[in-house]
Design a protein around this motif. Structure first.
Motif, PDB file in Angstrom:
ATOM      1  N   LEU A 169      -1.985  12.440  -8.437  1.00  0.00           N
ATOM      2  CA  LEU A 169      -1.183  12.524  -9.338  1.00  0.00           C
ATOM      3  C   LEU A 169       0.243  12.573  -8.958  1.00  0.00           C
ATOM      4  CD1 LEU A 169      -3.216  15.237 -11.090  1.00  0.00           C
ATOM      5  CD2 LEU A 169      -3.133  12.934 -11.664  1.00  0.00           C
ATOM      6  N   THR A 170       1.021  12.109  -9.599  1.00  0.00           N
ATOM      7  CA  THR A 170       2.771  12.491  -9.399  1.00  0.00           C
ATOM      8  C   THR A 170       2.971  13.817  -9.382  1.00  0.00           C
ATOM      9  OG1 THR A 170       3.424  12.376 -11.853  1.00  0.00           O
ATOM     10  CG2 THR A 170       3.231  10.376 -10.613  1.00  0.00           C
ATOM     11  N   PRO A 171       4.119  14.249  -9.017  1.00  0.00           N
ATOM     12  CA  PRO A 171       4.571  15.774  -8.941  1.00  0.00           C
ATOM     13  C   PRO A 171       4.645  16.138 -10.651  1.00  0.00           C
ATOM     14  CG  PRO A 171       5.774  14.700  -7.371  1.00  0.00           C
ATOM     15  CD  PRO A 171       4.852  13.628  -8.019  1.00  0.00           C
ATOM     16  N   ARG A 172       4.971  15.297 -11.573  1.00  0.00           N
ATOM     17  CA  ARG A 172       5.324  15.828 -12.781  1.00  0.00           C
ATOM     18  C   ARG A 172       3.777  16.005 -13.345  1.00  0.00           C
ATOM     19  NH1 ARG A 172       8.582  12.154 -16.977  1.00  0.00           N
ATOM     20  NH2 ARG A 172      10.185  13.433 -16.194  1.00  0.00           N
ATOM     21  N   GLU A 173       2.819  14.840 -13.068  1.00  0.00           N
ATOM     22  CA  GLU A 173       1.338  15.103 -13.847  1.00  0.00           C
ATOM     23  C   GLU A 173       0.916  16.214 -13.087  1.00  0.00           C
ATOM     24  OE1 GLU A 173       0.435  10.175 -14.057  1.00  0.00           O
ATOM     25  OE2 GLU A 173       0.098  11.212 -12.266  1.00  0.00           O
ATOM     26  N   ARG A 174       1.255  16.587 -11.763  1.00  0.00           N
ATOM     27  CA  ARG A 174       0.420  17.770 -11.214  1.00  0.00           C
ATOM     28  C   ARG A 174       0.919  19.117 -11.932  1.00  0.00           C
ATOM     29  NH1 ARG A 174       0.715  15.069  -6.202  1.00  0.00           N
ATOM     30  NH2 ARG A 174       2.714  16.396  -5.667  1.00  0.00           N
ATOM     31  N   SER A 175       2.255  19.084 -12.426  1.00  0.00           N
ATOM     32  CA  SER A 175       3.136  20.135 -12.942  1.00  0.00           C
ATOM     33  C   SER A 175       2.504  20.540 -14.466  1.00  0.00           C
ATOM     34  CB  SER A 175       4.316  20.072 -13.166  1.00  0.00           C
ATOM     35  OG  SER A 175       4.997  20.176 -11.714  1.00  0.00           O
ATOM     36  N   ILE A 176       2.303  19.263 -15.155  1.00  0.00           N
ATOM     37  CA  ILE A 176       1.947  19.427 -16.459  1.00  0.00           C
ATOM     38  C   ILE A 176       0.234  19.839 -16.587  1.00  0.00           C
ATOM     39  CG2 ILE A 176       1.016  17.792 -18.355  1.00  0.00           C
ATOM     40  CD1 ILE A 176       3.763  16.364 -17.878  1.00  0.00           C
ATOM     41  N   VAL A 177      -0.543  19.176 -15.606  1.00  0.00           N
ATOM     42  CA  VAL A 177      -2.130  19.467 -15.487  1.00  0.00           C
ATOM     43  C   VAL A 177      -2.114  21.159 -15.153  1.00  0.00           C
ATOM     44  CG1 VAL A 177      -3.985  19.238 -14.376  1.00  0.00           C
ATOM     45  CG2 VAL A 177      -2.926  17.217 -15.316  1.00  0.00           C
ATOM     46  N   ALA A 178      -1.320  21.614 -14.184  1.00  0.00           N
ATOM     47  CA  ALA A 178      -1.395  23.184 -13.867  1.00  0.00           C
ATOM     48  C   ALA A 178      -1.080  23.725 -15.010  1.00  0.00           C
ATOM     49  CB  ALA A 178      -0.441  23.135 -12.705  1.00  0.00           C
ATOM     50  N   LEU A 179      -0.058  23.669 -15.584  1.00  0.00           N
ATOM     51  CA  LEU A 179       0.305  24.305 -16.846  1.00  0.00           C
ATOM     52  C   LEU A 179      -0.547  24.281 -17.970  1.00  0.00           C
ATOM     53  CD1 LEU A 179       4.356  23.866 -16.786  1.00  0.00           C
ATOM     54  CD2 LEU A 179       2.954  25.851 -16.263  1.00  0.00           C
ATOM     55  N   ASP A 227      11.573  21.222 -18.838  1.00  0.00           N
ATOM     56  CA  ASP A 227      12.800  20.847 -19.543  1.00  0.00           C
ATOM     57  C   ASP A 227      12.289  19.258 -20.022  1.00  0.00           C
ATOM     58  OD1 ASP A 227      15.341  20.838 -20.737  1.00  0.00           O
ATOM     59  OD2 ASP A 227      16.180  20.225 -18.925  1.00  0.00           O
ATOM     60  N   LEU A 228      11.330  19.189 -20.746  1.00  0.00           N
ATOM     61  CA  LEU A 228      10.930  17.840 -21.019  1.00  0.00           C
ATOM     62  C   LEU A 228      10.647  17.884 -22.607  1.00  0.00           C
ATOM     63  CD1 LEU A 228       8.197  16.783 -18.095  1.00  0.00           C
ATOM     64  CD2 LEU A 228      10.527  15.988 -18.508  1.00  0.00           C
ATOM     65  N   SER A 229      10.648  16.631 -23.180  1.00  0.00           N
ATOM     66  CA  SER A 229      10.311  16.698 -24.722  1.00  0.00           C
ATOM     67  C   SER A 229       8.714  16.776 -24.670  1.00  0.00           C
ATOM     68  CB  SER A 229      10.576  15.560 -25.129  1.00  0.00           C
ATOM     69  OG  SER A 229       9.825  14.201 -24.868  1.00  0.00           O
ATOM     70  N   VAL A 230       8.376  17.289 -25.960  1.00  0.00           N
ATOM     71  CA  VAL A 230       6.890  17.688 -26.178  1.00  0.00           C
ATOM     72  C   VAL A 230       6.397  15.972 -26.370  1.00  0.00           C
ATOM     73  CG1 VAL A 230       5.268  18.410 -28.030  1.00  0.00           C
ATOM     74  CG2 VAL A 230       7.289  19.631 -27.480  1.00  0.00           C
ATOM     75  N   ARG A 231       7.189  15.075 -26.700  1.00  0.00           N
ATOM     76  CA  ARG A 231       6.310  13.931 -26.516  1.00  0.00           C
ATOM     77  C   ARG A 231       6.161  13.203 -25.328  1.00  0.00           C
ATOM     78  NH1 ARG A 231       9.032   9.750 -30.825  1.00  0.00           N
ATOM     79  NH2 ARG A 231       6.731   9.805 -31.656  1.00  0.00           N
ATOM     80  N   THR A 232       7.078  13.504 -24.177  1.00  0.00           N
ATOM     81  CA  THR A 232       6.769  13.004 -22.936  1.00  0.00           C
ATOM     82  C   THR A 232       5.459  13.879 -22.375  1.00  0.00           C
ATOM     83  OG1 THR A 232       9.151  12.723 -22.499  1.00  0.00           O
ATOM     84  CG2 THR A 232       7.700  13.333 -20.507  1.00  0.00           C
ATOM     85  N   ILE A 233       5.090  15.018 -22.509  1.00  0.00           N
ATOM     86  CA  ILE A 233       3.891  15.504 -22.168  1.00  0.00           C
ATOM     87  C   ILE A 233       2.782  14.893 -22.689  1.00  0.00           C
ATOM     88  CG2 ILE A 233       2.787  17.753 -22.350  1.00  0.00           C
ATOM     89  CD1 ILE A 233       5.458  17.953 -20.815  1.00  0.00           C
ATOM     90  N   ALA A 234       3.034  14.650 -24.139  1.00  0.00           N
ATOM     91  CA  ALA A 234       1.920  14.028 -24.992  1.00  0.00           C
ATOM     92  C   ALA A 234       1.570  12.667 -24.168  1.00  0.00           C
ATOM     93  CB  ALA A 234       1.959  13.910 -26.359  1.00  0.00           C
ATOM     94  N   TYR A 235       2.508  11.721 -23.913  1.00  0.00           N
ATOM     95  CA  TYR A 235       2.466  10.668 -23.468  1.00  0.00           C
ATOM     96  C   TYR A 235       1.831  10.659 -22.079  1.00  0.00           C
ATOM     97  CZ  TYR A 235       5.205   8.147 -27.089  1.00  0.00           C
ATOM     98  OH  TYR A 235       5.532   7.713 -28.296  1.00  0.00           O
ATOM     99  N   THR A 236       2.430  11.729 -21.155  1.00  0.00           N
ATOM    100  CA  THR A 236       1.788  11.652 -19.778  1.00  0.00           C
ATOM    101  C   THR A 236       0.188  12.114 -19.939  1.00  0.00           C
ATOM    102  OG1 THR A 236       4.006  12.550 -19.267  1.00  0.00           O
ATOM    103  CG2 THR A 236       2.108  13.128 -17.562  1.00  0.00           C
ATOM    104  N   LEU A 237      -0.127  12.954 -20.780  1.00  0.00           N
ATOM    105  CA  LEU A 237      -1.411  13.216 -20.784  1.00  0.00           C
ATOM    106  C   LEU A 237      -2.385  12.184 -21.339  1.00  0.00           C
ATOM    107  CD1 LEU A 237      -1.141  16.990 -22.266  1.00  0.00           C
ATOM    108  CD2 LEU A 237      -1.896  16.112 -19.773  1.00  0.00           C
ATOM    109  N   SER A 238      -1.852  11.428 -22.186  1.00  0.00           N
ATOM    110  CA  SER A 238      -2.564  10.268 -22.763  1.00  0.00           C
ATOM    111  C   SER A 238      -2.712   9.112 -21.714  1.00  0.00           C
ATOM    112  CB  SER A 238      -1.830   9.611 -23.897  1.00  0.00           C
ATOM    113  OG  SER A 238      -2.292   8.338 -24.476  1.00  0.00           O
ATOM    114  N   ALA A 239      -1.612   8.971 -21.018  1.00  0.00           N
ATOM    115  CA  ALA A 239      -1.916   8.201 -19.793  1.00  0.00           C
ATOM    116  C   ALA A 239      -2.595   8.268 -18.748  1.00  0.00           C
ATOM    117  CB  ALA A 239      -0.210   7.914 -19.114  1.00  0.00           C
ATOM    118  N   LEU A 240      -2.767   9.629 -18.461  1.00  0.00           N
ATOM    119  CA  LEU A 240      -3.843  10.276 -17.414  1.00  0.00           C
ATOM    120  C   LEU A 240      -5.307  10.029 -18.093  1.00  0.00           C
ATOM    121  CD1 LEU A 240      -2.213  13.748 -16.425  1.00  0.00           C
ATOM    122  CD2 LEU A 240      -2.813  11.541 -15.050  1.00  0.00           C
ATOM    123  N   MET A 241      -5.299  10.310 -19.281  1.00  0.00           N
ATOM    124  CA  MET A 241      -6.665  10.097 -19.802  1.00  0.00           C
ATOM    125  C   MET A 241      -6.985   8.713 -19.889  1.00  0.00           C
ATOM    126  SD  MET A 241      -6.822  12.870 -23.320  1.00  0.00           S
ATOM    127  CE  MET A 241      -5.285  12.203 -23.901  1.00  0.00           C
TER     128      MET A 241
END
Length: 76
Positions: A3-13, A28-42
Motif C-alpha cells: 500500500l502507498t503511505p496514503r492508502e495505509r493511512s486511510i485503511v488504518a483510520l 486534509d483530503l476530500s471525502v471524494r478522494t477517500i472514496a476513490y482511494t477505497l474503490s481503487a483498493l477494492m
C-alpha cells in the motif's frame, strides 16, 4: 501488493472506526478522494465491499507477520 503511505493511512483510520468524512478531515483530503482511494483498493484486491477489503488486508498482514504459517502442534 504494498500500500502507498496514503492508502495505509486511510485503511488504518477506517479500521479504527472513522468515517470517510473524519478520515478526510484528519488527512486534509476530500471525502471524494477517500472514496476513490477505497474503490481503487477494492478493485486492486478483487473485492466488492469494505468489509471484504478489511478481511483481505488483515489476512495479508497476518501472512506477512508469519510467512511460515501456523506452527504444527508438538506431540507430548
Amino acid at each position: 501488493m504494498p500500500l502507498t503511505p496514503r492508502e495505509r493511512s486511510i485503511v488504518a483510520l477506517l479500521a479504527a472506526g472513522h468515517t470517510d468524512a473524519t478520515i478526510a478531515a484528519q488527512l486534509d483530503l476530500s471525502v471524494r478522494t477517500i472514496a476513490y482511494t477505497l474503490s481503487a483498493l477494492m478493485d486492486r484486491y478483487g473485492v466488492t465491499n469494505r468489509f471484504q477489503l478489511g478481511l483481505r488486508l488483515g489476512a495479508e498482514s497476518a501472512q506477512a507477520d508469519d510467512p511460515d504459517g501456523p506452527a504444527e502442534p508438538e506431540d507430548e
